[in-house]
Design a protein around this motif. Structure first.
Motif, mmCIF file in Angstrom:
data_model
loop_
_atom_site.group_PDB
_atom_site.id
_atom_site.type_symbol
_atom_site.label_atom_id
_atom_site.label_comp_id
_atom_site.label_asym_id
_atom_site.label_seq_id
_atom_site.Cartn_x
_atom_site.Cartn_y
_atom_site.Cartn_z
ATOM 1 N N GLY A 278 7.637 -1.254 20.117
ATOM 2 C CA GLY A 278 8.988 -1.006 19.613
ATOM 3 C C GLY A 278 9.119 -0.934 18.105
ATOM 4 N N ALA A 279 8.013 -1.069 17.368
ATOM 5 C CA ALA A 279 8.109 -0.889 15.915
ATOM 6 C C ALA A 279 8.423 0.583 15.641
ATOM 7 C CB ALA A 279 6.798 -1.291 15.239
ATOM 8 N N ASN A 280 9.372 0.853 14.750
ATOM 9 C CA ASN A 280 9.691 2.253 14.439
ATOM 10 C C ASN A 280 9.967 2.463 12.953
ATOM 11 O OD1 ASN A 280 12.143 0.952 14.501
ATOM 12 N ND2 ASN A 280 13.224 2.546 15.636
ATOM 13 N N SER A 281 9.270 1.692 12.139
ATOM 14 C CA SER A 281 9.391 1.857 10.693
ATOM 15 C C SER A 281 8.152 1.240 10.046
ATOM 16 C CB SER A 281 10.665 1.132 10.223
ATOM 17 O OG SER A 281 10.760 1.156 8.825
ATOM 18 N N ILE A 282 7.714 1.849 8.943
ATOM 19 C CA ILE A 282 6.602 1.272 8.168
ATOM 20 C C ILE A 282 6.892 1.465 6.678
ATOM 21 C CG2 ILE A 282 4.768 1.612 9.894
ATOM 22 C CD1 ILE A 282 3.891 4.134 8.391
ATOM 23 N N PHE A 283 6.172 0.717 5.860
ATOM 24 C CA PHE A 283 6.170 0.979 4.421
ATOM 25 C C PHE A 283 5.063 1.978 4.135
ATOM 26 C CE2 PHE A 283 8.086 -3.365 4.096
ATOM 27 C CZ PHE A 283 9.289 -2.945 3.546
ATOM 28 N N MET A 284 5.412 3.054 3.454
ATOM 29 C CA MET A 284 4.414 4.048 3.080
ATOM 30 C C MET A 284 4.275 4.079 1.565
ATOM 31 S SD MET A 284 4.146 8.141 3.764
ATOM 32 C CE MET A 284 5.498 8.464 2.668
ATOM 33 N N GLY A 285 3.046 4.113 1.079
ATOM 34 C CA GLY A 285 2.774 4.125 -0.364
ATOM 35 C C GLY A 285 1.517 3.313 -0.593
ATOM 36 N N GLU A 286 0.765 3.639 -1.651
ATOM 37 C CA GLU A 286 -0.526 2.974 -1.880
ATOM 38 C C GLU A 286 -0.371 1.468 -2.033
ATOM 39 O OE1 GLU A 286 0.422 5.500 -3.980
ATOM 40 O OE2 GLU A 286 -0.805 7.108 -3.075
ATOM 41 N N LYS A 287 0.810 1.050 -2.531
ATOM 42 C CA LYS A 287 0.990 -0.376 -2.786
ATOM 43 C C LYS A 287 2.235 -0.866 -2.073
ATOM 44 C CE LYS A 287 1.452 -1.822 -7.045
ATOM 45 N NZ LYS A 287 1.353 -2.419 -8.394
ATOM 46 N N LEU A 288 2.225 -2.152 -1.678
ATOM 47 C CA LEU A 288 3.458 -2.798 -1.217
ATOM 48 C C LEU A 288 4.201 -3.188 -2.498
ATOM 49 C CD1 LEU A 288 1.770 -4.769 1.676
ATOM 50 C CD2 LEU A 288 3.529 -3.029 1.964
ATOM 51 N N LEU A 289 4.300 -4.482 -2.826
ATOM 52 C CA LEU A 289 4.864 -4.853 -4.130
ATOM 53 C C LEU A 289 3.726 -5.060 -5.119
ATOM 54 C CD1 LEU A 289 7.700 -7.259 -2.927
ATOM 55 C CD2 LEU A 289 7.979 -4.945 -3.823
ATOM 56 N N THR A 290 2.770 -5.915 -4.739
ATOM 57 C CA THR A 290 1.628 -6.172 -5.636
ATOM 58 C C THR A 290 0.299 -5.981 -4.912
ATOM 59 O OG1 THR A 290 1.446 -8.529 -5.078
ATOM 60 C CG2 THR A 290 2.992 -7.946 -6.822
ATOM 61 N N THR A 291 0.316 -5.864 -3.592
ATOM 62 C CA THR A 291 -0.925 -5.815 -2.811
ATOM 63 C C THR A 291 -1.101 -4.416 -2.198
ATOM 64 O OG1 THR A 291 0.152 -6.595 -0.777
ATOM 65 C CG2 THR A 291 -0.713 -8.284 -2.261
ATOM 66 N N PRO A 292 -2.339 -4.090 -1.806
ATOM 67 C CA PRO A 292 -2.590 -2.737 -1.299
ATOM 68 C C PRO A 292 -1.960 -2.468 0.067
ATOM 69 C CG PRO A 292 -4.665 -3.895 -1.782
ATOM 70 C CD PRO A 292 -3.574 -4.897 -1.891
ATOM 71 N N ASN A 293 -1.753 -1.202 0.341
ATOM 72 C CA ASN A 293 -1.191 -0.693 1.595
ATOM 73 C C ASN A 293 -2.089 0.492 1.962
ATOM 74 O OD1 ASN A 293 1.051 -0.913 3.461
ATOM 75 N ND2 ASN A 293 1.942 0.951 2.568
ATOM 76 N N PRO A 294 -2.112 0.931 3.226
ATOM 77 C CA PRO A 294 -2.925 2.123 3.538
ATOM 78 C C PRO A 294 -2.487 3.340 2.713
ATOM 79 C CG PRO A 294 -2.229 1.011 5.548
ATOM 80 C CD PRO A 294 -1.491 0.350 4.414
ATOM 81 N N GLU A 295 -3.430 4.260 2.503
ATOM 82 C CA GLU A 295 -3.114 5.528 1.821
ATOM 83 C C GLU A 295 -2.073 6.300 2.640
ATOM 84 O OE1 GLU A 295 -4.212 7.009 -0.972
ATOM 85 O OE2 GLU A 295 -5.282 5.144 -1.436
#
Ligand code: SAM
Ligand code: DTB
Ligand code: SF4
Length: 313
Positions: A278-295
């Motif tokens: 049921g998840a239907n949203s993600i954060f997209m972008g190389e970074k969250l606030l200070t830590t890495p996120n997927p490309e």
């Protein structure tokens, strides 16, 4: 409808996984397009040096994590970030600031300028600036901020183990001010702090009892940052994440449930299972606030592989 009891929430959470996922899918499909995922982009518009002692947070001044301490970013820089995010397919832009509470000085006016600039790009604007007064909440809304993120993080009982510089009641008070000012509430938590299953159930029961219900529910997996007191916590049990998302979906049928921090440590299969839950949203972008996120390219490729797509605005 009265808020479900903790026992009722526990009973949902502990159902056999096939039953839990089936019910989550049924609810999801009744209220949402199951192939669409909202893409949100984060910007840390004021980094580091926060006076709170949140044990998970790399931006707390209480821990040595190497995060830069800055003032509020200039409007031109944030507008450019928002335009890039929009071009990449994001529909919501969330600005975070490492504050205990939004300041009473000119820095708040600087944030209002950022809100106006981002709203001008046509993106949905969300802010997360710490505690707010009623006046600040109304000013944000008037500037074009439609959503405010303020997480409860964990159960009321476990909260004091993680944060000592503010209370659960402080959090609830800001959440009601946000709603009273006419912004929608984005409120969720973090898993993997060392909490028990009962704490996850307690968080879900509290979220389900919020009135009005949250418009979005970020479910973060702890990003273990060196220098914070939680750096050595064992990794989160993946099926606890899946159960938490499915239970949130069932309890809050209309909410966006956001698979938030911690995705760099999740396999594509686990992320797919979270979407099924049921998840239907993600954060997209190389970074969250200070830590890495997927490309972003990896995220778009994963959605394409699954036959899913970014949600239109
Ligand atoms: N200072 C404001 C506040 O605390 O509300 C806004 C920014 S704060 C960084 C936003 C949220 O990020 C926190 O409520 C927490 O849930 C999440 N967060 C912070 N550090 C995290 C970490 N290491 N792992 C996962 N989530 C984290
Ligand atoms: C939320 O629940 N997660 C986002 C957003 N709201 C502001 C923040 C995650 C932060 C992860 C740690 C970091 O990058 O500093
Ligand atoms: Fe400050 Fe927010 Fe980090 Fe807590 S989570 S230390 S309030 S920036």
């Amino acid at each position: 409808m009265p808020a479900p009891s903790r026992a009722a929430v526990r009973a949902i959470y502990e159902r056999a996984l096939p039953d839990l996922l089936f019910e989550a899918q049924r609810v999801h499909r009744a209220h949402h397009d199951p192939a669409a995922v909202q893409l949100c982009t984060l910007s840390n518009v004021k980094s580091g040096g926060c006076p709170e002692d949140c044990a998970y947070c790399p931006q707390s001044a209480h821990y040595r994590t190497g995060v830069a301490v800055t003032g509020v970013l200039p409007v031109a820089e944030v507008r450019a970030q928002a335009e890039r995010a929009k071009a990449a397919g994001a529909t919501r832009f969330c600005m975070g600031a490492a504050w205990r509470e939004a300041p009473a000085d000119g820095r708040f006016g600087q944030v209002l300028d950022l809100v106006r600039a981002v709203a001008g790009t046509g993106l949905e604007v969300c802010c997360t600036l710490g505690m707010l007064t009623d006046e600040q909440a109304r000013a944000l809304k008037a500037a074009g901020c439609t959503a405010y993120n303020h997480n409860l993080d964990t159960s009321p009982e476990y909260y004091g183990e993680i944060i000592t510089t503010r209370t659960y009641e402080d959090r609830l008070r800001t959440i009601s001010r946000v709603a009273a000012a006419g912004m929608v509430v984005c409120c969720g938590g973090i898993l993997g702090l060392g909490e028990s299953r009962e704490d996850r159930v307690g968080l879900l029961a509290t979220l389900a009892a919020l009135d009005p219900p949250p418009e979005s529910v970020p479910v973060n997996a702890l990003v273990r940052v060196e220098g914070t007191p939680l750096a050595e916590r064992p990794p989160l049990e993946p099926f606890e994440l899946v159960r938490t998302i499915a239970t949130a979906r069932i309890l809050l049928p209309r909410a966006r449930v956001r698979l938030s921090a911690g995705r760099t440590e999740m396999s594509p299969e686990l992320q797919a299972l979270c979407f099924l839950a049921g998840a239907n949203s993600i954060f997209m972008g190389e970074k969250l606030l200070t830590t890495p996120n997927p490309e972003p390219s990896e995220d778009l490729a994963l959605l394409a592989t699954l036959g899913m797509r970014p949600m239109a605005s």
